[in-house]
Design an enzyme around this catalytic site. Structure first.
Site, PDB file in Angstrom:
ATOM      1  N   SER A  64       0.807  -1.226   0.000  1.00  0.00           N
ATOM      2  CA  SER A  64       0.000   0.000   0.000  1.00  0.00           C
ATOM      3  C   SER A  64       0.840   1.277   0.000  1.00  0.00           C
ATOM      4  O   SER A  64       0.323   2.352  -0.274  1.00  0.00           O
ATOM      5  CB  SER A  64      -0.971   0.012   1.178  1.00  0.00           C
ATOM      6  OG  SER A  64      -0.294   0.191   2.395  1.00  0.00           O
ATOM      7  N   LYS A 101       0.891   4.536   6.768  1.00  0.00           N
ATOM      8  CA  LYS A 101       0.312   5.467   5.799  1.00  0.00           C
ATOM      9  C   LYS A 101       0.945   6.843   5.961  1.00  0.00           C
ATOM     10  O   LYS A 101       1.602   7.150   6.954  1.00  0.00           O
ATOM     11  CB  LYS A 101      -1.207   5.614   6.012  1.00  0.00           C
ATOM     12  CG  LYS A 101      -2.000   4.333   5.841  1.00  0.00           C
ATOM     13  CD  LYS A 101      -2.086   3.921   4.393  1.00  0.00           C
ATOM     14  CE  LYS A 101      -2.919   2.673   4.206  1.00  0.00           C
ATOM     15  NZ  LYS A 101      -2.170   1.444   4.390  1.00  0.00           N
TER      16      LYS A 101
END
Length: 149
Positions: A64, A101
């Site tokens: 990701s 993230k």
């Protein structure tokens, strides 16, 4: 919610392993004999870990964050003592799961966003209703450059 998983390790900084260091740098262009420039040694614990009591390592599992240069299997150095800022890559704990993230603050909507770096994944909106903690800020990403067969 599909996320990059993390394996977390404590940072053991008691040991020292001085390695030869090309203090003049290594050119990515025309080759030069690097051994002529090995004047000093470097200890990666001292170089990568500024706050030993609040630093840990994590291994990224997933893709990701690939567009930020973090791939599956990369070793991350994470410092819990740093104040997270806009645009930092963070290790976050949200609603019972860890994720890796980029932090984005949305003042108008009174929320945070955890932004992936791969279009296959959706951003995660963080509001006051979420159980949310930023565990630390990623300070270094250590990648293997070996080609696997």
């Amino acid at each position: 919610m599909e996320e990059t998983r993390l394996t977390i390790y404590s940072a053991q900084t008691e040991s020292e392993l001085p390695l030869d260091f090309a203090d003049e740098g290594i050119r990515a262009g025309f080759p030069s004999p690097a051994q002529d420039y090995l004047h000093e040694s470097i200890d990666l614990n001292r170089e990568l870990v500024r706050h030993p009591a609040t630093t840990f390592y994590a291994r990224a599992v997933g893709d990701s964050m690939r567009d930020k240069g973090i791939g599956d299997g990369d070793l991350l150095v994470v410092d819990k003592s740093l104040e997270p800022r806009e645009g930092n890559i963070v290790v976050a704990y949200i609603d019972g799961e860890f994720t890796l993230k980029t932090l984005h603050r949305d003042e108008r909507a009174d929320c945070l966003w955890l932004m992936p770096a791969n279009s296959k994944y959706q951003p995660i909106r963080v509001t006051r209703e979420n159980h949310f903690i930023i565990w630390g800020v990623v300070t270094y990403n250590i990648k293997s450059q070996l080609r696997r067969q």
